[in-house]
Design a protein around this motif. Structure first.
Motif, PDB file in Angstrom:
ATOM      1  N   PRO A 253       0.824  -1.212   0.000  1.00  0.00           N
ATOM      2  CA  PRO A 253       0.000   0.000   0.000  1.00  0.00           C
ATOM      3  C   PRO A 253       0.855   1.257   0.000  1.00  0.00           C
ATOM      4  O   PRO A 253       2.068   1.201   0.228  1.00  0.00           O
ATOM      5  CB  PRO A 253      -0.759  -0.120   1.319  1.00  0.00           C
ATOM      6  CG  PRO A 253       0.241  -0.779   2.223  1.00  0.00           C
ATOM      7  CD  PRO A 253       0.962  -1.777   1.340  1.00  0.00           C
ATOM      8  N   GLU A 254       0.204   2.379  -0.195  1.00  0.00           N
ATOM      9  CA  GLU A 254       0.830   3.664   0.095  1.00  0.00           C
ATOM     10  C   GLU A 254       0.646   3.867   1.598  1.00  0.00           C
ATOM     11  O   GLU A 254      -0.442   3.628   2.131  1.00  0.00           O
ATOM     12  CB  GLU A 254       0.144   4.779  -0.674  1.00  0.00           C
ATOM     13  CG  GLU A 254       0.741   6.132  -0.405  1.00  0.00           C
ATOM     14  CD  GLU A 254       0.102   7.250  -1.211  1.00  0.00           C
ATOM     15  OE1 GLU A 254       0.599   8.378  -1.103  1.00  0.00           O
ATOM     16  OE2 GLU A 254      -0.890   7.007  -1.908  1.00  0.00           O
ATOM     17  N   VAL A 255       1.682   4.272   2.286  1.00  0.00           N
ATOM     18  CA  VAL A 255       1.620   4.471   3.736  1.00  0.00           C
ATOM     19  C   VAL A 255       1.690   5.969   4.008  1.00  0.00           C
ATOM     20  O   VAL A 255       2.596   6.652   3.531  1.00  0.00           O
ATOM     21  CB  VAL A 255       2.764   3.731   4.455  1.00  0.00           C
ATOM     22  CG1 VAL A 255       2.698   3.972   5.957  1.00  0.00           C
ATOM     23  CG2 VAL A 255       2.715   2.237   4.142  1.00  0.00           C
ATOM     24  N   LEU A 256       0.711   6.458   4.782  1.00  0.00           N
ATOM     25  CA  LEU A 256       0.627   7.884   5.086  1.00  0.00           C
ATOM     26  C   LEU A 256       0.464   8.092   6.587  1.00  0.00           C
ATOM     27  O   LEU A 256      -0.347   7.415   7.223  1.00  0.00           O
ATOM     28  CB  LEU A 256      -0.576   8.509   4.378  1.00  0.00           C
ATOM     29  CG  LEU A 256      -0.599   8.385   2.857  1.00  0.00           C
ATOM     30  CD1 LEU A 256      -1.970   8.752   2.327  1.00  0.00           C
ATOM     31  CD2 LEU A 256       0.462   9.261   2.252  1.00  0.00           C
ATOM     32  N   ALA A 257       1.231   9.031   7.129  1.00  0.00           N
ATOM     33  CA  ALA A 257       1.023   9.457   8.509  1.00  0.00           C
ATOM     34  C   ALA A 257       0.084  10.651   8.440  1.00  0.00           C
ATOM     35  O   ALA A 257       0.331  11.611   7.716  1.00  0.00           O
ATOM     36  CB  ALA A 257       2.345   9.824   9.161  1.00  0.00           C
TER      37      ALA A 257
END
Length: 113
Positions: free
Chosen positions: A46-50
């Motif tokens: 996945p794309e990982v976003l904080a």
């Protein structure tokens, strides 16, 4: 730590220096790593976003088929939201240490059959 998660944390640290964002807690980071470890065994990375609220989300796009986001915030739950084939989904499930929550797994199967 996953390079995907590490990159997201580096980015949020930069953004938090100039914006009123919350950094993810150590527990949220640990949950995000566990979630990544569970999902990347069967599905595309996945794309990982904080996120600004301190949560960490894992996101998948599947073109016209839809999208899915799974988020952890250190509270022992996984919150998911999705639109798959025009149907909208949203729910929060308990996140146990060694298994992907049932409905989160089902949504991944629907998005990536």
């Amino acid at each position: 730590m996953s390079p995907l998660l590490s990159a997201a944390l580096d980015e949020v640290r930069l953004l938090a220096a100039s914006r009123p964002w919350s950094l993810p807690s150590a527990t949220a980071i640990e949950e995000a790593q566990r979630l990544l470890d569970l999902v990347t065994v069967e599905w595309p990375a996945p794309e990982v976003l904080a996120e600004p609220d301190g949560s960490i989300s894992l996101e998948w796009e599947a073109g016209d088929h839809g999208w899915l986001a799974l988020a952890v915030d250190g509270s022992g739950t996984v919150t998911h939201s999705a639109v798959i084939e025009g149907d909208e989904y949203g729910q929060t499930e308990t996140f146990e240490a060694d298994r992907l929550p049932d409905w989160a797994g089902e949504l991944l199967r629907r998005l990536h059959p």
